[in-house]
Scaffold this motif. Structure first.
Motif, short mmCIF file in Angstrom:
data_model
loop_
_atom_site.label_atom_id
_atom_site.label_comp_id
_atom_site.label_asym_id
_atom_site.label_seq_id
_atom_site.Cartn_x
_atom_site.Cartn_y
_atom_site.Cartn_z
N GLN A 33 0.84 -1.19 0.00
CA GLN A 33 0.00 0.00 0.00
C GLN A 33 0.88 1.25 0.00
OE1 GLN A 33 -3.32 -0.39 -0.47
NE2 GLN A 33 -2.67 -2.53 -0.55
N PRO A 34 0.59 2.21 -0.87
CA PRO A 34 1.43 3.40 -0.97
C PRO A 34 1.58 4.17 0.33
CG PRO A 34 -0.17 3.35 -2.76
CD PRO A 34 -0.51 2.21 -1.83
N ALA A 35 0.59 4.14 1.20
CA ALA A 35 0.64 4.92 2.44
C ALA A 35 1.20 4.12 3.62
CB ALA A 35 -0.75 5.44 2.78
N ASN A 36 1.53 2.85 3.43
CA ASN A 36 1.98 2.02 4.55
C ASN A 36 3.45 2.24 4.84
OD1 ASN A 36 3.18 -0.95 5.43
ND2 ASN A 36 1.30 -0.33 6.47
N LEU A 37 3.77 2.44 6.13
CA LEU A 37 5.14 2.64 6.58
C LEU A 37 5.75 1.38 7.18
CD1 LEU A 37 4.64 6.12 8.28
CD2 LEU A 37 5.80 5.66 6.11
N GLY A 38 4.94 0.41 7.54
CA GLY A 38 5.42 -0.83 8.14
C GLY A 38 4.37 -1.44 9.04
N GLN A 39 4.63 -2.69 9.43
CA GLN A 39 3.68 -3.39 10.30
C GLN A 39 4.42 -4.41 11.14
OE1 GLN A 39 0.94 -5.99 8.22
NE2 GLN A 39 2.26 -6.00 6.44
N TRP A 40 3.81 -4.78 12.29
CA TRP A 40 4.42 -5.68 13.24
C TRP A 40 3.36 -6.61 13.82
CZ3 TRP A 40 4.87 -0.56 12.63
CH2 TRP A 40 6.13 -0.06 12.30
N LEU A 41 3.72 -7.86 13.99
CA LEU A 41 2.86 -8.83 14.66
C LEU A 41 3.56 -9.23 15.96
CD1 LEU A 41 0.43 -10.80 14.73
CD2 LEU A 41 1.90 -12.48 13.59
N SER A 42 2.85 -9.11 17.07
CA SER A 42 3.39 -9.47 18.38
C SER A 42 2.41 -10.39 19.09
CB SER A 42 3.59 -8.21 19.24
OG SER A 42 4.45 -7.30 18.62
N VAL A 54 0.27 -4.08 14.73
CA VAL A 54 0.45 -2.63 14.66
C VAL A 54 0.89 -2.30 13.24
CG1 VAL A 54 1.75 -0.66 15.54
CG2 VAL A 54 1.07 -2.50 17.09
N SER A 55 0.25 -1.31 12.65
CA SER A 55 0.70 -0.83 11.35
C SER A 55 0.74 0.69 11.37
CB SER A 55 -0.21 -1.33 10.22
OG SER A 55 -1.53 -0.91 10.39
N ASP A 56 1.75 1.23 10.71
CA ASP A 56 1.93 2.68 10.62
C ASP A 56 1.68 3.14 9.19
OD1 ASP A 56 2.55 2.87 13.29
OD2 ASP A 56 4.70 3.14 12.99
N TRP A 57 1.05 4.31 9.09
CA TRP A 57 0.62 4.86 7.81
C TRP A 57 1.04 6.32 7.72
CZ3 TRP A 57 -1.92 1.45 4.54
CH2 TRP A 57 -2.23 0.21 5.13
N THR A 58 1.22 6.80 6.51
CA THR A 58 1.63 8.19 6.33
C THR A 58 0.58 9.15 6.86
OG1 THR A 58 0.72 8.20 4.08
CG2 THR A 58 3.08 7.73 4.32
N ASP A 59 -0.69 8.76 6.78
CA ASP A 59 -1.78 9.60 7.27
C ASP A 59 -3.07 8.78 7.34
OD1 ASP A 59 -2.65 9.38 4.58
OD2 ASP A 59 -1.86 11.36 4.08
N GLU A 60 -4.07 9.33 8.00
CA GLU A 60 -5.34 8.61 8.16
C GLU A 60 -6.05 8.39 6.83
OE1 GLU A 60 -9.49 8.52 10.74
OE2 GLU A 60 -8.08 10.18 11.06
N PRO A 61 -6.12 9.38 5.93
CA PRO A 61 -6.79 9.11 4.64
C PRO A 61 -6.14 7.96 3.87
CG PRO A 61 -6.55 11.48 4.95
CD PRO A 61 -5.77 10.81 6.06
N GLY A 62 -4.82 7.84 3.94
CA GLY A 62 -4.14 6.74 3.27
C GLY A 62 -4.55 5.39 3.84
N PHE A 63 -4.66 5.32 5.18
CA PHE A 63 -5.13 4.08 5.80
C PHE A 63 -6.58 3.80 5.43
CE2 PHE A 63 -7.67 2.29 9.28
CZ PHE A 63 -7.22 0.97 9.20
N ARG A 64 -7.43 4.80 5.49
CA ARG A 64 -8.85 4.60 5.21
C ARG A 64 -9.07 4.15 3.78
NH1 ARG A 64 -10.72 3.83 10.25
NH2 ARG A 64 -10.18 5.59 11.57
N TYR A 66 -7.09 2.17 2.11
CA TYR A 66 -6.85 0.73 2.16
C TYR A 66 -7.98 0.02 2.89
CZ TYR A 66 -5.27 -3.76 3.75
OH TYR A 66 -5.23 -5.10 4.04
N GLU A 67 -8.42 0.56 4.00
CA GLU A 67 -9.45 -0.09 4.82
C GLU A 67 -10.73 -0.34 4.02
OE1 GLU A 67 -11.29 0.53 9.26
OE2 GLU A 67 -11.18 2.29 7.96
N LEU A 68 -11.04 0.53 3.08
CA LEU A 68 -12.26 0.40 2.28
C LEU A 68 -12.04 -0.36 0.98
CD1 LEU A 68 -13.59 4.03 2.83
CD2 LEU A 68 -14.36 1.92 3.98
N HIS A 72 -8.34 -5.20 1.20
CA HIS A 72 -8.48 -5.32 2.65
C HIS A 72 -9.51 -6.37 3.01
CE1 HIS A 72 -10.27 -4.07 6.60
NE2 HIS A 72 -9.02 -4.28 6.92
N LEU A 73 -10.62 -6.38 2.30
CA LEU A 73 -11.67 -7.37 2.59
C LEU A 73 -11.16 -8.78 2.39
CD1 LEU A 73 -14.77 -5.59 1.02
CD2 LEU A 73 -14.13 -5.75 3.44
N VAL A 74 -10.39 -9.01 1.35
CA VAL A 74 -9.83 -10.34 1.09
C VAL A 74 -8.84 -10.72 2.19
CG1 VAL A 74 -8.36 -11.68 -0.49
CG2 VAL A 74 -10.23 -10.27 -1.40
#
Length: 106
Positions: A33-42, A54-64, A66-68, A72-74
């Motif tokens: 995803q273009p807005a994704n900065l990284g993710q971690w599974l703990s 935990v996942s980090d994104w450049t901004d909320e619109p970028g995450f949203r 992807y979320e929609l 993401h559904l798959v």
């Protein structure tokens, strides 16, 4: 500012290894995803069968965006069979400070 998403997932007993592999198998969906900065599974050290994603994104619109998305559904549908319960929390990262060990490793 970084937008952080934190998921708490309770996994059906005995399915933890399958869940971990399913998460790893699908991780590239998020990493692409273009807005994704990284993710971690703990895995929780205190609660059996509890994981934190935990996942980090450049901004909320970028995450949203992807979320929609259909991607993401798959991805979510692949993890759903392992999940007994879960919650999602979002936040804006205000400050990030490296500890002494991180400074030495750099």
């Amino acid at each position: 500012m970084t937008f952080r998403v934190m998921l708490r997932m309770e996994i059906h007993p005995g399915r933890e290894a399958e869940f971990e592999q399913a998460w790893l198998d699908g991780a590239d969906v998020i990493n692409r995803q273009p807005a994704n900065l990284g993710q971690w599974l703990s895995r929780s050290a205190e609660e059996t069968g509890v994981y934190w994603i935990v996942s980090d994104w450049t901004d909320e619109p970028g995450f949203r965006t992807y979320e929609l998305s259909d991607e993401h559904l798959v991805h979510r549908s692949r993890l759903h069979p392992y999940r007994a319960a879960g919650t999602m929390t979002t936040m804006t990262l205000l400050h990030s400070l490296d500890g002494a060990a991180a400074r030495v490793a750099a």
